[in-house]
Design a protein around this motif. Sequence first.
Motif, PDB file in Angstrom:
ATOM      1  N   UNK A  32       7.413  -7.051   9.597  1.00 26.16           N
ATOM      2  CA  UNK A  32       8.291  -6.040   9.012  1.00 26.16           C
ATOM      3  C   UNK A  32       7.648  -5.440   7.760  1.00 26.16           C
ATOM      4  N   UNK A  33       7.097  -6.289   6.919  1.00 33.41           N
ATOM      5  CA  UNK A  33       6.502  -5.814   5.664  1.00 33.41           C
ATOM      6  C   UNK A  33       5.273  -4.953   5.946  1.00 33.41           C
ATOM      7  N   UNK A  34       4.469  -5.341   6.923  1.00 32.29           N
ATOM      8  CA  UNK A  34       3.294  -4.531   7.288  1.00 32.29           C
ATOM      9  C   UNK A  34       3.714  -3.159   7.803  1.00 32.29           C
ATOM     10  N   UNK A  35       4.749  -3.125   8.655  1.00 36.87           N
ATOM     11  CA  UNK A  35       5.239  -1.851   9.175  1.00 36.87           C
ATOM     12  C   UNK A  35       5.808  -1.003   8.043  1.00 36.87           C
ATOM     13  N   UNK A  36       6.565  -1.612   7.154  1.00 41.62           N
ATOM     14  CA  UNK A  36       7.106  -0.889   6.010  1.00 41.62           C
ATOM     15  C   UNK A  36       5.982  -0.315   5.147  1.00 41.62           C
ATOM     16  N   UNK A  37       4.936  -1.084   4.926  1.00 44.53           N
ATOM     17  CA  UNK A  37       3.797  -0.598   4.135  1.00 44.53           C
ATOM     18  C   UNK A  37       3.159   0.616   4.809  1.00 44.53           C
ATOM     19  N   UNK A  38       3.030   0.556   6.115  1.00 45.45           N
ATOM     20  CA  UNK A  38       2.447   1.677   6.868  1.00 45.45           C
ATOM     21  C   UNK A  38       3.313   2.930   6.738  1.00 45.45           C
ATOM     22  N   UNK A  39       4.624   2.749   6.842  1.00 43.51           N
ATOM     23  CA  UNK A  39       5.550   3.873   6.716  1.00 43.51           C
ATOM     24  C   UNK A  39       5.527   4.425   5.296  1.00 43.51           C
ATOM     25  N   UNK A  44       5.294   8.108   1.457  1.00 40.56           N
ATOM     26  CA  UNK A  44       5.412   8.027   0.012  1.00 40.56           C
ATOM     27  C   UNK A  44       6.681   7.258  -0.327  1.00 40.56           C
ATOM     28  N   UNK A  45       7.028   7.229  -1.599  1.00 38.69           N
ATOM     29  CA  UNK A  45       8.239   6.514  -2.043  1.00 38.69           C
ATOM     30  C   UNK A  45       9.445   7.400  -1.818  1.00 38.69           C
ATOM     31  N   UNK A  68       4.419  -2.951  -1.293  1.00 35.04           N
ATOM     32  CA  UNK A  68       3.571  -2.366  -2.334  1.00 35.04           C
ATOM     33  C   UNK A  68       2.409  -3.291  -2.677  1.00 35.04           C
ATOM     34  N   UNK A  69       2.643  -4.594  -2.565  1.00 32.63           N
ATOM     35  CA  UNK A  69       1.544  -5.543  -2.796  1.00 32.63           C
ATOM     36  C   UNK A  69       0.483  -5.411  -1.708  1.00 32.63           C
ATOM     37  N   UNK A  70       0.895  -5.263  -0.463  1.00 35.31           N
ATOM     38  CA  UNK A  70      -0.053  -5.066   0.642  1.00 35.31           C
ATOM     39  C   UNK A  70      -0.881  -3.814   0.400  1.00 35.31           C
ATOM     40  N   UNK A  71      -0.227  -2.782  -0.117  1.00 34.39           N
ATOM     41  CA  UNK A  71      -0.905  -1.505  -0.357  1.00 34.39           C
ATOM     42  C   UNK A  71      -1.768  -1.517  -1.620  1.00 34.39           C
ATOM     43  N   UNK A  72      -1.697  -2.601  -2.383  1.00 33.77           N
ATOM     44  CA  UNK A  72      -2.513  -2.699  -3.589  1.00 33.77           C
ATOM     45  C   UNK A  72      -2.028  -1.827  -4.733  1.00 33.77           C
ATOM     46  N   UNK A  73      -0.732  -1.514  -4.750  1.00 31.61           N
ATOM     47  CA  UNK A  73      -0.193  -0.687  -5.822  1.00 31.61           C
ATOM     48  C   UNK A  73      -0.041  -1.509  -7.102  1.00 31.61           C
TER      49      UNK A  73
END
Length: 137
Positions: A32-39, A44-45, A68-73
């Motif tokens: 779920x978190x990976x899919x959310x990161x992709x979306x 954008x936010x 956001x952690x997966x995305x490195x933000x």
Amino acid sequence: MAMKIRCKHTKKVPIEELVPNPRNPNTHPEDQVKLLAKIMEFQGWRSPVVVSNLSGYIVRGHGRLLASRILGLETIPVDFQDYDNEAQEHADLVADNRIAELAEMDRGTLKDLIEELDTGDLDLEMTGFDEKALANL
């Protein structure tokens, strides 16, 4: 990495300063978190993380924080909100996800909309549905 912010928010906050609510009953599976990161990367936010001025804890947006952690933000948009008391804060924490669960999907309308989007120009995972879920429609 910079990400477009398309929502109102109080300010951008370093993610290491945000504190998940220890009473949050929702869990976020890795898929779920990976899919959310992709979306989020695509969209954008669209919704800020909500933090209580009363407790300092996240009330809404635990999954967005993980993504956001997966995305490195390093910083993310946060809306600081007032709650009259702890009970009101916890009720909002629970209701935020529960209300979405109570919605009913019109499968015919959903199928028509997905078919309109299925032009090859868009990764249909941006709708939140993977290939298996799309096949079930």
